[in-house]
Design a protein around this motif. Structure first.
Motif, PDB file in Angstrom:
ATOM      1  N   LEU A  33      50.846 -32.297  85.113  1.00  0.00           N
ATOM      2  CA  LEU A  33      52.040 -31.466  85.092  1.00  0.00           C
ATOM      3  C   LEU A  33      52.801 -31.534  86.409  1.00  0.00           C
ATOM      4  N   GLY A  34      54.118 -31.598  86.321  1.00  0.00           N
ATOM      5  CA  GLY A  34      54.970 -31.588  87.503  1.00  0.00           C
ATOM      6  C   GLY A  34      56.051 -30.537  87.359  1.00  0.00           C
ATOM      7  N   TYR A  35      56.349 -29.852  88.445  1.00  0.00           N
ATOM      8  CA  TYR A  35      57.360 -28.802  88.430  1.00  0.00           C
ATOM      9  C   TYR A  35      58.445 -29.132  89.444  1.00  0.00           C
ATOM     10  N   ILE A  36      59.682 -28.924  89.050  1.00  0.00           N
ATOM     11  CA  ILE A  36      60.799 -29.185  89.940  1.00  0.00           C
ATOM     12  C   ILE A  36      61.510 -27.854  90.207  1.00  0.00           C
ATOM     13  N   THR A  37      61.835 -27.620  91.467  1.00  0.00           N
ATOM     14  CA  THR A  37      62.455 -26.349  91.845  1.00  0.00           C
ATOM     15  C   THR A  37      63.737 -26.598  92.627  1.00  0.00           C
ATOM     16  N   ASN A  38      64.569 -25.572  92.661  1.00  0.00           N
ATOM     17  CA  ASN A  38      65.806 -25.631  93.430  1.00  0.00           C
ATOM     18  C   ASN A  38      65.546 -25.109  94.845  1.00  0.00           C
ATOM     19  N   GLU A  39      66.309 -25.582  95.816  1.00  0.00           N
ATOM     20  CA  GLU A  39      66.121 -25.131  97.199  1.00  0.00           C
ATOM     21  C   GLU A  39      66.360 -23.637  97.324  1.00  0.00           C
ATOM     22  N   GLN A  40      67.335 -23.130  96.587  1.00  0.00           N
ATOM     23  CA  GLN A  40      67.632 -21.696  96.611  1.00  0.00           C
ATOM     24  C   GLN A  40      67.273 -21.090  95.263  1.00  0.00           C
ATOM     25  N   ASP A  41      66.714 -19.905  95.280  1.00  0.00           N
ATOM     26  CA  ASP A  41      66.275 -19.264  94.049  1.00  0.00           C
ATOM     27  C   ASP A  41      67.453 -18.578  93.357  1.00  0.00           C
TER      28      ASP A  41
END
Length: 241
Positions: free
Chosen positions: A175-183
């Motif tokens: 599994l891989g998760y991608i996130t944004n720099e700002q929430d």
């Protein structure tokens, strides 16, 4: 790598029936979503996965009138509907989208697909660790992972939600998760209620008229200028898995 985006779509929403074909400026929400997906560089094919229920005939009519590929399958076993659609239309990688996200961002779509393609994952999501607004949800997984889930899932929950079996079994899937720099997870841009539609209608009437291709940051800037808009659907709770 061939990438097939499959959008699950039906008219039978419990909270806002017929929501995906509700119109803004004379154009159905589903048409806005398809127009935006078409701007993604890494999506090769788009398929609507709808149901055999008679009330979804209007979705098929929409697809026929707009030259959109579609598949009809089980209404409740969405996992089987997805798997059968993927088998019919193929693709090495599958992008799961839902039809209640009319202002999906093609840049975020591409970013998620590229992250999946550049790494050795079975499944990548921007939703598990949520930092993007709800309504920009994107999941990418291999067709092999989808087949594995289809053959192994037994829980009703896992059949109703296409990817639940994958992310609930980290020992069986990479599994891989991608996130944004700002929430930006406090924003809700999905359409599941009348209040949700009211907000999306305001956004589309303002931004689409000025530039028919706008992005996440454009919407955020607009909402900062109109903070009272955010309050329209701030109280809406997402349905639990």
């Amino acid at each position: 790598m061939t990438v097939t985006a499959i959008i699950q779509a039906r008219m039978g929403s419990t909270r806002l029936p017929g929501k995906i074909l509700k119109e803004v400026n004379g154009k159905p929400l589903l048409a806005y979503q398809l127009e935006r997906i078409a701007r993604a560089k890494y999506v090769d094919k788009v398929v609507i996965a709808t149901t055999v229920n008679q009330k979804d005939d209007v979705i098929v009519e929409f697809c026929d009138n707009n030259d959109v590929e579609y598949y009809r399958g089980s209404e409740n076993d969405v996992l089987s509907r997805y798997y059968e659609a993927a088998e019919l239309y193929e693709g090495d990688s599958i992008v799961r989208l839902t039809s209640d996200c009319p202002i999906i961002d093609p840049v975020i779509l591409d970013k998620t697909i590229k992250y999946y393609d550049d790494n050795d994952y079975d499944y990548v999501s921007n939703t598990i660790e949520r930092t993007y607004p709800r309504g920009l949800d994107t999941e990418v997984f291999s067709r092999a992972a989808l087949e594995k889930a289809y053959k192994e899932a037994t829980l009703l929950r896992d059949k109703e939600h296409v990817t639940a079996y994958m992310y609930s079994n980290p020992k069986n899937f990479k599994l891989g998760y991608i996130t944004n720099e700002q929430d930006y997870s406090e924003y809700r841009w999905t359409v599941d209620t009348t209040e949700d539609f009211e907000l999306i209608e305001l956004i589309l009437k303002k931004l689409y008229q000025e530039n028919n291709m706008f992005y996440m940051n454009d919407v955020i800037e607009l909402l900062k200028q109109n903070p009272e808009w955010v309050a329209i659907n701030a109280h809406i709770e997402q349905k639990k898995l």
